[in-house]
Write an enzyme that holds these catalytic residues in place. Structure first.
Site, PDB file in Angstrom:
ATOM      1  N   ARG A 114       0.818  -1.230   0.000  1.00  0.00           N
ATOM      2  CA  ARG A 114       0.000   0.000   0.000  1.00  0.00           C
ATOM      3  C   ARG A 114       0.845   1.271   0.000  1.00  0.00           C
ATOM      4  O   ARG A 114       0.406   2.317   0.449  1.00  0.00           O
ATOM      5  CB  ARG A 114      -0.982   0.021   1.171  1.00  0.00           C
ATOM      6  N   LYS A 136       1.319  11.543 -10.168  1.00  0.00           N
ATOM      7  CA  LYS A 136       0.378  10.682 -10.911  1.00  0.00           C
ATOM      8  C   LYS A 136       1.114   9.411 -11.321  1.00  0.00           C
ATOM      9  O   LYS A 136       2.233   9.474 -11.840  1.00  0.00           O
ATOM     10  CB  LYS A 136      -0.138  11.388 -12.165  1.00  0.00           C
ATOM     11  N   GLU A 178       4.880  20.523 -23.862  1.00  0.00           N
ATOM     12  CA  GLU A 178       4.381  20.700 -22.486  1.00  0.00           C
ATOM     13  C   GLU A 178       4.957  21.981 -21.863  1.00  0.00           C
ATOM     14  O   GLU A 178       4.285  22.652 -21.073  1.00  0.00           O
ATOM     15  CB  GLU A 178       4.720  19.485 -21.619  1.00  0.00           C
ATOM     16  N   LYS A 220       4.780  23.486 -12.656  1.00  0.00           N
ATOM     17  CA  LYS A 220       4.143  22.214 -12.287  1.00  0.00           C
ATOM     18  C   LYS A 220       4.186  22.026 -10.774  1.00  0.00           C
ATOM     19  O   LYS A 220       3.201  21.593 -10.154  1.00  0.00           O
ATOM     20  CB  LYS A 220       4.862  21.062 -13.008  1.00  0.00           C
ATOM     21  N   GLU A 230      -6.081  16.959  -8.386  1.00  0.00           N
ATOM     22  CA  GLU A 230      -6.779  17.486  -9.557  1.00  0.00           C
ATOM     23  C   GLU A 230      -8.243  17.832  -9.279  1.00  0.00           C
ATOM     24  O   GLU A 230      -9.145  17.438 -10.011  1.00  0.00           O
ATOM     25  CB  GLU A 230      -6.659  16.494 -10.729  1.00  0.00           C
ATOM     26  N   ARG A 234      -4.977  22.041 -10.914  1.00  0.00           N
ATOM     27  CA  ARG A 234      -4.240  21.053 -11.708  1.00  0.00           C
ATOM     28  C   ARG A 234      -4.945  20.728 -13.016  1.00  0.00           C
ATOM     29  O   ARG A 234      -4.298  20.374 -14.002  1.00  0.00           O
ATOM     30  CB  ARG A 234      -4.015  19.783 -10.878  1.00  0.00           C
ATOM     31  N   ASN A 238      -4.250  20.607 -18.239  1.00  0.00           N
ATOM     32  CA  ASN A 238      -4.750  19.839 -19.378  1.00  0.00           C
ATOM     33  C   ASN A 238      -5.035  20.723 -20.593  1.00  0.00           C
ATOM     34  O   ASN A 238      -5.668  20.262 -21.556  1.00  0.00           O
ATOM     35  CB  ASN A 238      -6.014  19.065 -18.984  1.00  0.00           C
ATOM     36  N   HIS A 241      -5.057  19.325 -24.095  1.00  0.00           N
ATOM     37  CA  HIS A 241      -5.028  17.870 -23.982  1.00  0.00           C
ATOM     38  C   HIS A 241      -6.325  17.181 -24.390  1.00  0.00           C
ATOM     39  O   HIS A 241      -6.317  15.972 -24.632  1.00  0.00           O
ATOM     40  CB  HIS A 241      -4.662  17.445 -22.548  1.00  0.00           C
ATOM     41  N   HIS A 245      -5.494  14.201 -26.550  1.00  0.00           N
ATOM     42  CA  HIS A 245      -5.729  12.801 -26.187  1.00  0.00           C
ATOM     43  C   HIS A 245      -6.548  12.079 -27.267  1.00  0.00           C
ATOM     44  O   HIS A 245      -6.310  10.903 -27.554  1.00  0.00           O
ATOM     45  CB  HIS A 245      -6.481  12.709 -24.850  1.00  0.00           C
ATOM     46  N   HIS A 257       3.005  12.022 -27.698  1.00  0.00           N
ATOM     47  CA  HIS A 257       2.070  12.797 -26.881  1.00  0.00           C
ATOM     48  C   HIS A 257       2.230  14.304 -27.159  1.00  0.00           C
ATOM     49  O   HIS A 257       1.248  15.021 -27.358  1.00  0.00           O
ATOM     50  CB  HIS A 257       2.331  12.478 -25.405  1.00  0.00           C
TER      51      HIS A 257
HETATM   52  N1  GLY Z   1       0.182  15.921 -16.873  1.00  0.00           N
HETATM   53  C1  GLY Z   1      -0.766  16.664 -16.169  1.00  0.00           C
HETATM   54  C2  GLY Z   1      -0.730  16.435 -14.694  1.00  0.00           C
HETATM   55  O1  GLY Z   1       0.210  15.888 -14.182  1.00  0.00           O
HETATM   56  O2  GLY Z   1      -1.649  16.812 -14.023  1.00  0.00           O
END
Ligand code: GLY
Length: 352
Positions: A114, A136, A178, A220, A230, A234, A238, A241, A245, A257
């Site tokens: 965990r 993430k 990015e 970031k 998010e 955050r 996007n 994106h 995507h 990407h």
């Molecule tokens: N790549 C976007 C984020 O990490 O939220």
């Protein structure tokens, strides 16, 4: 290039530093105090870098290249290896590679017992300025990309700019998308640095590389410090994106990407202009700066397919489509359920 590394702190529930500089692989051990065993996860081509992570109890674990590694079967092999080595809660994982490796190794670290520590050593521009920072983690499933994962902040992120020299040029340029994105949404100085020397921006040897990387990471870091999971700011990362995507999916993930995001940024800029209040010059600046570094700004796919994919984008809520748009340079917001005709018209402006 200055010799001293720069430390950018990500705050939040578990603060950590993103370290940027040269010759930094020796920094990894410092972030792993108390670990008796350290699993260094890496793709085959980066075995030489993984071997330089010289820490006690090291276990080198090779994974397939690229997105193919973000699979539950590969995660299961890594879990088996940790089990066989007797990994406990005080042991740690190190990811050496691009975004796919840091996503996968982060997911394995998030789920083993965990949650054990993970240190990311991103080796691509995209990994440094985006994927490795913010916690993430994910694997891909038949339902789609990155739909299974966890938020698991790393113990440290070590960005050794020297390793960028080994990147294929087109992959490096794709990573610029990015950085340019956050130039539009948060830090316009990034755009000025690219515009000052577009040829230099295309290579890690360029005069502004370190500042470009550090500024993008600083954005970031600030965003994810305020909003790890998010729920707020955050989401604004996007920008570009939603269509990006959809293009990646339409191209079965054979487009880079960053290339898909580049087209998506031009689409989002047009949407910002027609459905919002973005001025013509800033909208046009998107195409100009992205073209200047050789990123694509048009796409020839069928709108109905792209539109259908966008309906199940992670930003959607119920049936309501949400886009990130700019009100002005450096100021982004969400736009909910824009008129379909406006979407079609915006897509026409990026259609090849
Ligand atoms: N790549 C976007 C984020 O990490 O939220």
């Amino acid at each position: 290039m200055t010799a001293e590394p720069t430390r950018i702190t990500v705050t939040g529930p578990t603060p950590y530093d993103v370290v940027v500089g040269s010759g930094l692989l020796g920094e990894v051990g410092a972030a792993l105090q108390g670990a008796a065993r350290v699993a260094v996860v890496h793709p085959p081509a980066l075995a030489h870098l993984a071997a330089q992570i010289d820490v006690p109890g090291r276990l080198l674990l090779e994974t397939p290249d690229g997105e193919a590694s973000k699979d539950l079967s590969v995660a299961a092999q890594l879990w088996d290896a940790l089990g066989a080595a007797g990994f406990t809660r005080t042991d740690a994982v190190v990811a050496v590679g691009g975004g796919a490796t840091t996503d996968l190794a982060g997911f394995v670290a998030a789920t083993w017992l965990r949650g054990v520590r993970v240190v990311h050593v991103p080796t691509t521009l995209l990994g440094m300025v985006d994927a490795a920072v913010g916690g993430k983690t994910a694997v891909n499933t038949t339902a789609g990309k990155n739909l299974v994962g966890a938020f698991h902040p790393p113990a440290a992120v070590i960005c050794d700019l020297d390793v960028l020299a080994t990147m294929p040029p087109d992959d490096y340029v794709a990573g610029l998308a990015e950085s340019i994105k956050v130039g539009f949404t948060h830090d316009p100085r990034i755009l000025e640095l690219v515009e000052d020397d577009p040829a230099g921006a295309r290579t890690p040897k360029g005069p502004h590389t370190r500042e470009l990387v550090e500024r993008a990471i600083a954005v970031k870091a600030a965003v994810v410090s305020d909003d790890l999971t998010e729920q707020g700011g955050r989401e604004l990362l996007n920008y570009g994106h939603t269509l990006g995507h959809a293009i990646e999916k339409a191209e079965r993930y054979r487009w880079r990407h960053g290339d898909a995001v580049s087209v998506g940024l031009c689409f989002a800029a047009e949407l910002s202009r027609t459905a919002g209040s973005l001025d013509d010059a800033t909208a046009a600046r998107h195409r100009d700066v992205l073209t200047s570094v050789g990123l694509p700004t048009t796409y020839d796919g069928a709108w109905p397919d792209l539109r259908a994919t966008m309906s199940v984008d992670k930003k959607s809520r119920g049936n309501r489509l949400r886009f990130v748009v700019l009100d002005r340079l450096g100021s982004a917001r969400l736009l909910e359920a824009p008129d379909e005709q406006v979407l079609v018209a915006a897509y026409e402006t990026v259609r090849a």
